[in-house]
Write an enzyme that holds these catalytic residues in place. Structure first.
Site, PDB file in Angstrom:
ATOM      1  N   GLY A  78      -3.013  -3.337   7.186  1.00 44.90           N
ATOM      2  CA  GLY A  78      -1.866  -2.663   7.799  1.00 44.90           C
ATOM      3  C   GLY A  78      -1.909  -2.534   9.306  1.00 44.90           C
TER       4      GLY A  78
ATOM      5  CD  GLU B  21      -6.263   2.822   8.353  1.00 39.79           C
ATOM      6  OE1 GLU B  21      -5.181   2.211   8.442  1.00 39.79           O
ATOM      7  OE2 GLU B  21      -6.914   2.888   7.301  1.00 39.79           O
ATOM      8  CG  ASP B  22      -1.684   1.081   8.672  1.00 44.20           C
ATOM      9  OD1 ASP B  22      -2.645   1.837   8.408  1.00 44.20           O
ATOM     10  OD2 ASP B  22      -1.148   0.360   7.816  1.00 44.20           O
TER      11      ASP B  22
ATOM     12  CG  ASP C 272      -0.098   9.610   2.971  1.00 39.72           C
ATOM     13  OD1 ASP C 272      -0.344  10.677   2.398  1.00 39.72           O
ATOM     14  OD2 ASP C 272       0.935   8.969   2.742  1.00 39.72           O
TER      15      ASP C 272
ATOM     16  CE  LYS D  45       3.674   8.881   5.262  1.00 38.18           C
ATOM     17  NZ  LYS D  45       3.709   8.301   3.914  1.00 38.18           N
TER      18      LYS D  45
ATOM     19  CG  ASP E 139       1.992  -3.377   1.884  1.00 38.58           C
ATOM     20  OD1 ASP E 139       1.322  -2.447   2.358  1.00 38.58           O
ATOM     21  OD2 ASP E 139       1.912  -3.734   0.690  1.00 38.58           O
TER      22      ASP E 139
END
Ligand code: 5GP
Length: 180
Positions: free
Chosen positions: A48, A102-103, A106, A134, A162
């Site tokens: 990612g 990191e992308d 979460d 997040k 994705d």
């Protein structure tokens, strides 16, 4: 293109290029100041983070090394906990300043496992850079050094992220529509 179809779901435009670029710029500027003279090793977590890392690292002006790792995961036979292995790491981590790229963070579990690995390998300083975070989903309590944009708990695609393997190639970021 404000609405896109990725596999069987529809997504609407959420973060456009200027906003993404500004966030990437901001992270790069901070890293250039904070890690000057530290000879950092950037560890890009695939798949990612590939687009974010590409844009970010072009703006890093201090001497650094860059490597790419992948996390394989499987469900243990005796429990449902997910055990993650880091694959593709050839560089010596011991005694170094590591920046994990990191992308998205979460729940934070994936990054937490990677941080633990770096500590076991005796990294001197482990920094975290994520384009997206997040905060309402985050379950752990480690410090995230460099955050591009805080987002709500919606599922997003594009800019490397994705849905079912598709959508990584969109240059902007889209949010799921009608998530049932
Ligand atoms: P974690 O919950 O461990 O922080 O995140 C695990 C992984 O889930 C991330 O590295 C990313 O690959 C994926 N992920 C989390 N949120 C999203 C999202 O909104 N969209 C996409 N495409 N992947 C996500």
């Amino acid at each position: 293109m404000d609405i896109i179809q990725v596999d069987d779901k529809q997504f609407s435009i959420y973060l456009k290029s200027p906003q993404i670029e500004a966030a990437v710029d901001n992270i790069a500027q901070q890293i250039n100041v904070d890690l000057k003279g530290k000879n950092p090793l950037f560890l890009v977590v695939l798949n990612g983070a590939f687009i974010f890392a590409s844009d970010l690292l072009k703006k890093i002006t201090i001497p650094c090394e860059i490597s790419f790792v992948k996390l394989s995961s499987y469900v243990g036979t005796k429990s449902t906990s997910i055990i993650r292995e880091l694959i593709g790491l050839d560089e010596v981590v011991s005694g170094r300043t590591i920046v994990i790229v990191e992308d998205i963070i979460d729940t934070g579990l994936t990054m937490g496992a990677t941080i633990d690995k770096m500590k076991k390998l005796e990294a001197k300083d482990v920094r975290i850079a994520t384009l997206l975070f997040k905060p309402n989903a985050f379950q752990l309590n480690y410090k995230i050094d460099y955050i591009g944009i805080n987002i709500p708990n919606d599922f997003i695609v594009g800019y490397g992220l994705d849905y079912n393997g598709y959508g990584r190639n969109y240059p902007e970021i889209y949010k799921i529509l009608n998530n049932e």
